[in-house]
Design a protein around this motif. Structure first.
Motif, mmCIF file in Angstrom:
data_model
loop_
_atom_site.group_PDB
_atom_site.id
_atom_site.type_symbol
_atom_site.label_atom_id
_atom_site.label_comp_id
_atom_site.label_asym_id
_atom_site.label_seq_id
_atom_site.Cartn_x
_atom_site.Cartn_y
_atom_site.Cartn_z
ATOM 1 N N ALA A 133 0.811 -0.973 -0.322
ATOM 2 C CA ALA A 133 -0.097 -0.129 -0.335
ATOM 3 C C ALA A 133 0.785 1.264 0.281
ATOM 4 N N GLN A 134 2.362 0.654 0.523
ATOM 5 C CA GLN A 134 2.871 2.118 0.306
ATOM 6 C C GLN A 134 3.472 2.465 -0.546
ATOM 7 N N LEU A 135 3.734 1.159 -1.267
ATOM 8 C CA LEU A 135 4.754 1.484 -2.792
ATOM 9 C C LEU A 135 3.243 2.090 -3.507
ATOM 10 N N SER A 136 2.380 2.387 -3.759
ATOM 11 C CA SER A 136 0.718 1.511 -4.288
ATOM 12 C C SER A 136 1.569 4.013 -4.181
ATOM 13 N N GLN A 137 0.840 4.206 -3.125
ATOM 14 C CA GLN A 137 1.012 5.175 -2.772
ATOM 15 C C GLN A 137 2.192 6.403 -3.965
ATOM 16 N N VAL A 138 3.134 5.941 -4.292
ATOM 17 C CA VAL A 138 4.740 6.423 -4.675
ATOM 18 C C VAL A 138 4.152 6.293 -6.569
ATOM 19 N N ALA A 139 3.727 4.779 -6.292
ATOM 20 C CA ALA A 139 3.627 5.316 -8.466
ATOM 21 C C ALA A 139 2.923 3.352 -8.101
ATOM 22 N N PRO A 140 1.883 3.403 -9.281
ATOM 23 C CA PRO A 140 1.254 1.673 -9.401
ATOM 24 C C PRO A 140 2.096 1.083 -9.129
ATOM 25 N N THR A 141 1.606 -0.137 -7.611
ATOM 26 C CA THR A 141 2.543 -1.447 -8.535
ATOM 27 C C THR A 141 1.999 -2.813 -8.325
ATOM 28 N N LEU A 142 2.698 -3.312 -9.328
ATOM 29 C CA LEU A 142 2.330 -4.365 -9.777
ATOM 30 C C LEU A 142 3.390 -5.310 -8.704
ATOM 31 N N PHE A 143 2.296 -6.598 -8.560
ATOM 32 C CA PHE A 143 3.200 -8.052 -7.828
ATOM 33 C C PHE A 143 3.430 -9.195 -9.054
ATOM 34 N N ILE A 144 4.429 -9.410 -9.784
ATOM 35 C CA ILE A 144 4.402 -9.775 -10.750
ATOM 36 C C ILE A 144 4.108 -11.473 -10.613
ATOM 37 N N ALA A 145 4.830 -11.662 -9.696
ATOM 38 C CA ALA A 145 4.728 -13.640 -9.333
ATOM 39 C C ALA A 145 4.655 -13.889 -8.253
ATOM 40 N N LYS A 146 3.485 -15.236 -8.472
ATOM 41 C CA LYS A 146 3.750 -15.812 -7.343
ATOM 42 C C LYS A 146 4.470 -16.862 -7.008
ATOM 43 N N PRO A 147 4.655 -17.181 -6.386
ATOM 44 C CA PRO A 147 6.549 -18.266 -6.018
ATOM 45 C C PRO A 147 6.128 -19.677 -6.953
ATOM 46 N N GLU A 148 4.869 -19.801 -6.650
ATOM 47 C CA GLU A 148 4.677 -21.067 -7.670
ATOM 48 C C GLU A 148 4.565 -21.578 -8.910
ATOM 49 N N GLU A 149 4.274 -20.204 -9.651
ATOM 50 C CA GLU A 149 4.185 -19.486 -11.154
ATOM 51 C C GLU A 149 5.523 -20.259 -11.899
ATOM 52 N N PRO A 150 5.825 -20.911 -12.910
ATOM 53 C CA PRO A 150 7.048 -21.070 -13.655
ATOM 54 C C PRO A 150 7.732 -19.777 -14.433
ATOM 55 N N TRP A 151 8.761 -19.682 -14.832
ATOM 56 C CA TRP A 151 9.103 -18.338 -15.241
ATOM 57 C C TRP A 151 8.444 -17.927 -16.134
ATOM 58 N N LYS A 152 8.105 -19.032 -17.084
ATOM 59 C CA LYS A 152 7.574 -18.215 -18.457
ATOM 60 C C LYS A 152 6.909 -17.783 -18.300
ATOM 61 N N THR A 153 5.796 -17.930 -17.750
ATOM 62 C CA THR A 153 3.645 -17.772 -17.332
ATOM 63 C C THR A 153 4.736 -16.657 -16.781
ATOM 64 N N VAL A 154 5.333 -16.341 -15.950
ATOM 65 C CA VAL A 154 5.194 -14.743 -15.725
ATOM 66 C C VAL A 154 5.899 -14.264 -16.358
ATOM 67 N N PHE A 155 7.882 -14.780 -16.982
ATOM 68 C CA PHE A 155 7.346 -13.651 -18.149
ATOM 69 C C PHE A 155 6.934 -13.015 -19.379
ATOM 70 N N SER A 156 5.695 -14.126 -20.038
ATOM 71 C CA SER A 156 4.795 -13.802 -20.417
ATOM 72 C C SER A 156 3.821 -13.015 -20.649
ATOM 73 N N ARG A 157 3.419 -13.576 -19.130
ATOM 74 C CA ARG A 157 2.451 -11.980 -18.664
ATOM 75 C C ARG A 157 2.833 -10.703 -17.833
ATOM 76 N N LEU A 158 4.046 -10.529 -17.979
ATOM 77 C CA LEU A 158 4.935 -9.522 -17.742
ATOM 78 C C LEU A 158 4.713 -8.362 -18.662
ATOM 79 N N ALA A 159 5.292 -8.842 -19.886
ATOM 80 C CA ALA A 159 5.782 -8.735 -21.539
ATOM 81 C C ALA A 159 3.956 -8.174 -21.843
ATOM 82 N N GLY A 160 3.152 -9.235 -21.542
ATOM 83 C CA GLY A 160 1.945 -8.724 -22.045
ATOM 84 C C GLY A 160 1.412 -6.687 -21.444
#
Length: 320
Positions: A133-160
């Protein structure tokens, strides 16, 4: 969060003013609405210009997409950028180590974040809702990956989210081509069973079957010892000397955060232990110390290429 530094009244006032200024700019610019890895709805600029990466995975993905962040945090257990990324260059040609640091791994400084004026913050390590919440007061903040998610999924989603789908697809195609070449090259080898181990002063533990480096090794056609085929993305508890047989394989890749330093000396001492010295990989001279920030954490696309290179260098002394 007990490690989150207290913020002065002046800093809070500056943060609020900056947040209002950022929101005014965002309203004037084109916005897109996305749902991040925690299920939070976040409005972010369609073309962010000043992105901060608050973790190794975040920075790794941005660099693979050809995006230059304005700041980052130190690597896990390190005082600078993660070791495996230090050889990379930013899009402007400067070394990655030249990026300003806004804190340690998972411990960003709000003061320093405000100073770099981000219009988007990426994190895969900060989970505390209050800090988010504090970070979001500075700028929009995206949490990009849960620990159980494969790296390819994380990478492709962020690219989108960042409008870099074609760049990600090209990268993944290169990765798959390299993995296929390794599979073909090693198809007839008898010593294709590898052990992936995380060093801990309390004792080594193996990486589970779905952890980052385990997936990269699987893509390359390598197998794991039966005892290490435990579903999950983490590591086993530290093993006693009596349980070291579960580490055995044709090769033993040991991830440490300081391969050339004190932990390497400790491993030399461990190798002198009779039970450890009897492991097949140790007897064959196939104990290899690897960069733990790349092998035994939640790695990204550049780390995946690095693991491929390390495997090829160890198994047959060549790059994939």
């Amino acid at each position: 969060m007990n490690k989150w530094r207290k913020v002065s009244v002046l800093t809070l006032m500056l943060g609020v003013l900056l947040a209002h200024a950022c929101q005014s700019r965002l309203h004037a610019a084109e916005l897109i609405q996305v749902t991040d890895a925690l299920g939070r709805s976040v409005s972010l600029p369609a073309q962010p210009q000043r992105i901060v990466a608050l973790g190794e995975l975040d920075l790794d993905c941005l660099l693979a997409l050809g995006i230059q962040p304005v700041a980052t945090t130190a690597g896990r257990g390190q005082l600078g950028v993660a070791h495996y990324l230090q050889s990379q260059r930013l899009p402007d040609g400067q070394p990655v180590s030249s990026l300003p640091l806004v804190g340690l791994f998972s411990q960003p400084s709000l003061d320093k974040l405000i100073q770099v004026r981000p219009d988007l913050i990426l994190t895969s390590s900060v989970l505390d809702p209050r800090v988010l919440a504090q970070l979001s007061q500075v700028a929009p903040t995206l949490f990009i990956a849960k620990p159980e998610e494969p790296w390819k999924t994380v990478f492709s989603r962020l690219a989108g989210w960042l409008g870099r789908e074609e760049t990600a697809q090209a990268f993944l195609a290169e990765y798959q081509a390299r993995a296929g070449a390794l599979q073909a090259r090693w198809a007839d080898r008898a010593d294709r069973q590898i052990s992936i181990v995380r060093w801990d002063p309390k004792g080594p533990g193996f990486m589970q079957a779905d952890s980052f480096a385990s997936l990269v090794a699987r893509d390359a056609g390598l197998s794991r010892p039966v005892a290490q085929q435990v579903p999950g993305v983490k590591h086993s508890p530290p093993l006693s000397l009596e349980a070291l047989s579960s580490l055995d394989g044709d090769w033993l890749f040991m991830g440490v955060l300081d391969p050339k330093g004190q932990q390497a000396q400790t491993l030399d001492q461990l190798a002198s232990q009779p039970l450890f010295a009897r492991l097949k990989a140790v007897q064959a001279g196939h104990l290899v110390l690897m960069d733990g920030s790349m092998w035994t954490s939640n790695g990204g696309p550049l780390a995946a290429l690095g693991v491929q290179q390390d495997l090829a260098a160890a198994l047959d002394g060549a790059a994939p």
